[in-house]
Design a protein around this motif. Structure first.
Motif, PDB file in Angstrom:
ATOM      1  N   LEU A 181     -59.114 -43.246  46.244  1.00  0.00           N
ATOM      2  CA  LEU A 181     -60.248 -42.333  46.236  1.00  0.00           C
ATOM      3  C   LEU A 181     -61.086 -42.522  44.978  1.00  0.00           C
ATOM      4  O   LEU A 181     -60.564 -42.851  43.906  1.00  0.00           O
ATOM      5  N   ALA A 182     -62.373 -42.275  45.123  1.00  0.00           N
ATOM      6  CA  ALA A 182     -63.261 -42.351  43.962  1.00  0.00           C
ATOM      7  C   ALA A 182     -62.908 -41.257  42.959  1.00  0.00           C
ATOM      8  O   ALA A 182     -63.025 -41.451  41.738  1.00  0.00           O
ATOM      9  N   ILE A 183     -62.499 -40.110  43.469  1.00  0.00           N
ATOM     10  CA  ILE A 183     -62.066 -39.013  42.595  1.00  0.00           C
ATOM     11  C   ILE A 183     -60.639 -38.648  43.014  1.00  0.00           C
ATOM     12  O   ILE A 183     -60.434 -37.814  43.906  1.00  0.00           O
ATOM     13  N   PRO A 184     -59.639 -39.289  42.426  1.00  0.00           N
ATOM     14  CA  PRO A 184     -58.250 -39.018  42.824  1.00  0.00           C
ATOM     15  C   PRO A 184     -57.860 -37.576  42.512  1.00  0.00           C
ATOM     16  O   PRO A 184     -58.386 -36.959  41.580  1.00  0.00           O
ATOM     17  N   ARG A 185     -56.954 -37.063  43.288  1.00  0.00           N
ATOM     18  CA  ARG A 185     -56.424 -35.724  43.031  1.00  0.00           C
ATOM     19  C   ARG A 185     -55.375 -35.817  41.933  1.00  0.00           C
ATOM     20  O   ARG A 185     -54.441 -36.611  42.011  1.00  0.00           O
ATOM     21  N   GLU A 186     -55.557 -35.012  40.901  1.00  0.00           N
ATOM     22  CA  GLU A 186     -54.652 -35.059  39.757  1.00  0.00           C
ATOM     23  C   GLU A 186     -53.284 -34.461  40.119  1.00  0.00           C
ATOM     24  O   GLU A 186     -53.187 -33.603  40.996  1.00  0.00           O
ATOM     25  N   PRO A 187     -52.222 -34.918  39.437  1.00  0.00           N
ATOM     26  CA  PRO A 187     -50.920 -34.260  39.626  1.00  0.00           C
ATOM     27  C   PRO A 187     -51.041 -32.768  39.340  1.00  0.00           C
ATOM     28  O   PRO A 187     -51.759 -32.353  38.430  1.00  0.00           O
ATOM     29  N   HIS A 188     -50.351 -31.984  40.136  1.00  0.00           N
ATOM     30  CA  HIS A 188     -50.477 -30.527  40.011  1.00  0.00           C
ATOM     31  C   HIS A 188     -49.168 -29.939  39.512  1.00  0.00           C
ATOM     32  O   HIS A 188     -48.114 -30.182  40.094  1.00  0.00           O
ATOM     33  N   PRO A 189     -49.201 -29.158  38.437  1.00  0.00           N
ATOM     34  CA  PRO A 189     -47.956 -28.542  37.955  1.00  0.00           C
ATOM     35  C   PRO A 189     -47.428 -27.514  38.956  1.00  0.00           C
ATOM     36  O   PRO A 189     -48.194 -26.861  39.662  1.00  0.00           O
ATOM     37  N   SER A 190     -46.118 -27.389  39.007  1.00  0.00           N
ATOM     38  CA  SER A 190     -45.502 -26.357  39.841  1.00  0.00           C
ATOM     39  C   SER A 190     -44.436 -25.647  39.016  1.00  0.00           C
ATOM     40  O   SER A 190     -43.997 -26.145  37.975  1.00  0.00           O
ATOM     41  N   TYR A 191     -44.009 -24.490  39.514  1.00  0.00           N
ATOM     42  CA  TYR A 191     -43.168 -23.615  38.711  1.00  0.00           C
ATOM     43  C   TYR A 191     -42.014 -23.023  39.520  1.00  0.00           C
ATOM     44  O   TYR A 191     -42.048 -22.960  40.751  1.00  0.00           O
ATOM     45  N   LEU A 192     -41.017 -22.594  38.773  1.00  0.00           N
ATOM     46  CA  LEU A 192     -39.987 -21.718  39.307  1.00  0.00           C
ATOM     47  C   LEU A 192     -40.407 -20.289  38.997  1.00  0.00           C
ATOM     48  O   LEU A 192     -40.847 -20.001  37.889  1.00  0.00           O
ATOM     49  N   LEU A 193     -40.256 -19.388  39.964  1.00  0.00           N
ATOM     50  CA  LEU A 193     -40.561 -17.984  39.755  1.00  0.00           C
ATOM     51  C   LEU A 193     -39.359 -17.137  40.137  1.00  0.00           C
ATOM     52  O   LEU A 193     -38.684 -17.419  41.128  1.00  0.00           O
ATOM     53  N   TRP A 194     -39.104 -16.100  39.353  1.00  0.00           N
ATOM     54  CA  TRP A 194     -38.050 -15.147  39.690  1.00  0.00           C
ATOM     55  C   TRP A 194     -38.394 -13.811  39.054  1.00  0.00           C
ATOM     56  O   TRP A 194     -39.208 -13.733  38.128  1.00  0.00           O
ATOM     57  N   LYS A 195     -37.791 -12.749  39.544  1.00  0.00           N
ATOM     58  CA  LYS A 195     -38.074 -11.421  39.029  1.00  0.00           C
ATOM     59  C   LYS A 195     -37.333 -11.182  37.724  1.00  0.00           C
ATOM     60  O   LYS A 195     -36.181 -11.582  37.563  1.00  0.00           O
ATOM     61  N   SER A 196     -37.997 -10.483  36.812  1.00  0.00           N
ATOM     62  CA  SER A 196     -37.407 -10.207  35.497  1.00  0.00           C
ATOM     63  C   SER A 196     -36.134  -9.388  35.616  1.00  0.00           C
ATOM     64  O   SER A 196     -35.237  -9.484  34.775  1.00  0.00           O
TER      65      SER A 196
END
Length: 297
Positions: free
Chosen positions: A264-279
């Motif tokens: 692609l002319a404008i590649p999609r950048e790597p996207h950060p992901s997370y772990l989520l949990w309740k406090s």
């Protein structure tokens, strides 16, 4: 009042199980660290309580009667359940949850979680793990609505009181099409205008109450909407559309030639992901997975 119908004591079931396992009253007594007379008394008392013969003593060696055999087989189930109940209570007292519920975002291929699950099951075989696959906002919605204990691979998580997060992994994307799709023949990087005329395959947000979101879709682009990442990739392979796919899902298909990768002319950048949990969640199984999966720990 008849003695029949009195509850069977666990001690009697353990004695009956030992006699069958070790072949004699004397051997059973040794295994239970009791004297043979105590074993005989326990069986005699069992027969009195039930009003039936557990052993047939007419021959040279006492053998189980049909009723005794039934009592032994059902009694072993009770003994197993009793031991498991005690172990479960001890785990709970030690702050190990009986079950851990996980929401896995569709960006993450399930196979990426299998090594951690295998290690966890080896270390804690009695703790159940329940995994559900969610898409976009549905992943963290499942957490805030208490349907899961841990959300894995959440992209763009909202800032919400009472939710903790830890970095999980950056998701790399490949723009994919079928090997015989018209886009597969392009030798130059593709601009948005070249992509917009081709149908995009997108995965529907699985959120139940939140406003649905979408990702990787150009304005005015026709779409085919499916319910899972697996279906999206299958649809692209069949030539029904094109789209960005997480590299963890498509590496084998790209290697085998079942999918083609477009530049692609404008590649999609790597996207950060997370772990989520309740406090407020503090079980040791949850902590085990957070420690194992978080890249910052």
């Amino acid at each position: 009042m008849s003695a029949q119908g009195l509850p069977v004591r666990l001690e009697a079931l353990e004695t009956l199980d030992a006699i069958d396992r070790y072949g004699s009253f004397a051997a059973a007594a040794a295994s239970l660290y009791r004297v043979p007379s105590a074993i005989s008394y326990t069986i005699s008392q069992l027969e009195t309580d039930l009003g039936l013969a557990v052993f047939d003593r007419s021959g040279h060696r006492a053998v189980l009667t049909p009723a005794g055999r039934l009592l032994l087989e059902e009694g072993r189930r009770i003994l197993t359940a009793s031991r498991e109940l005690g172990a479960a209570a001890q785990r709970l007292a030690d702050n190990w949850e009986p079950e851990l519920r996980i929401a896995l975002n569709g960006l993450i291929a399930p196979a990426e979680l299998w090594p951690a699950l295998a290690d966890f099951h080896r270390a804690h075989p009695a703790i159940d793990v329940r995994i559900r696959e969610e898409i976009l906002g549905g992943t963290w919605e499942a957490l805030i609505e208490d349907r899961v204990d841990l959300a894995i691979g959440v992209a763009d998580p909202p800032t919400k009181t009472g939710i903790q997060r830890a970095p999980f992994k950056a998701v790399d994307f490949v723009f994919c099409c079928a090997p015989d799709h018209p886009l597969a023949g392009h030798t130059q990087p593709l601009a948005d205008d070249a992509l917009r005329i081709h149908r995009a395959v997108v995965v529907a947000d699985s959120a139940r109450t939140l406003t649905p979101r979408s990702a990787g879709l150009l304005d005015g682009q026709p779409r085919l909407t499916v319910a899972s990442m697996h279906s999206k990739i299958d649809a692209i392979e069949q030539g029904l559309g094109v789209g960005h796919c997480p590299s963890g899902w498509v590496s084998e298909r790209l290697h085998d030639g079942r999918l083609g990768a477009c530049e692609l002319a404008i590649p999609r950048e790597p996207h950060p992901s997370y772990l989520l949990w309740k406090s407020t969640a503090g079980g040791r199984a949850l902590k085990w997975f957070i420690d194992r999966l978080s890249i910052a720990r």
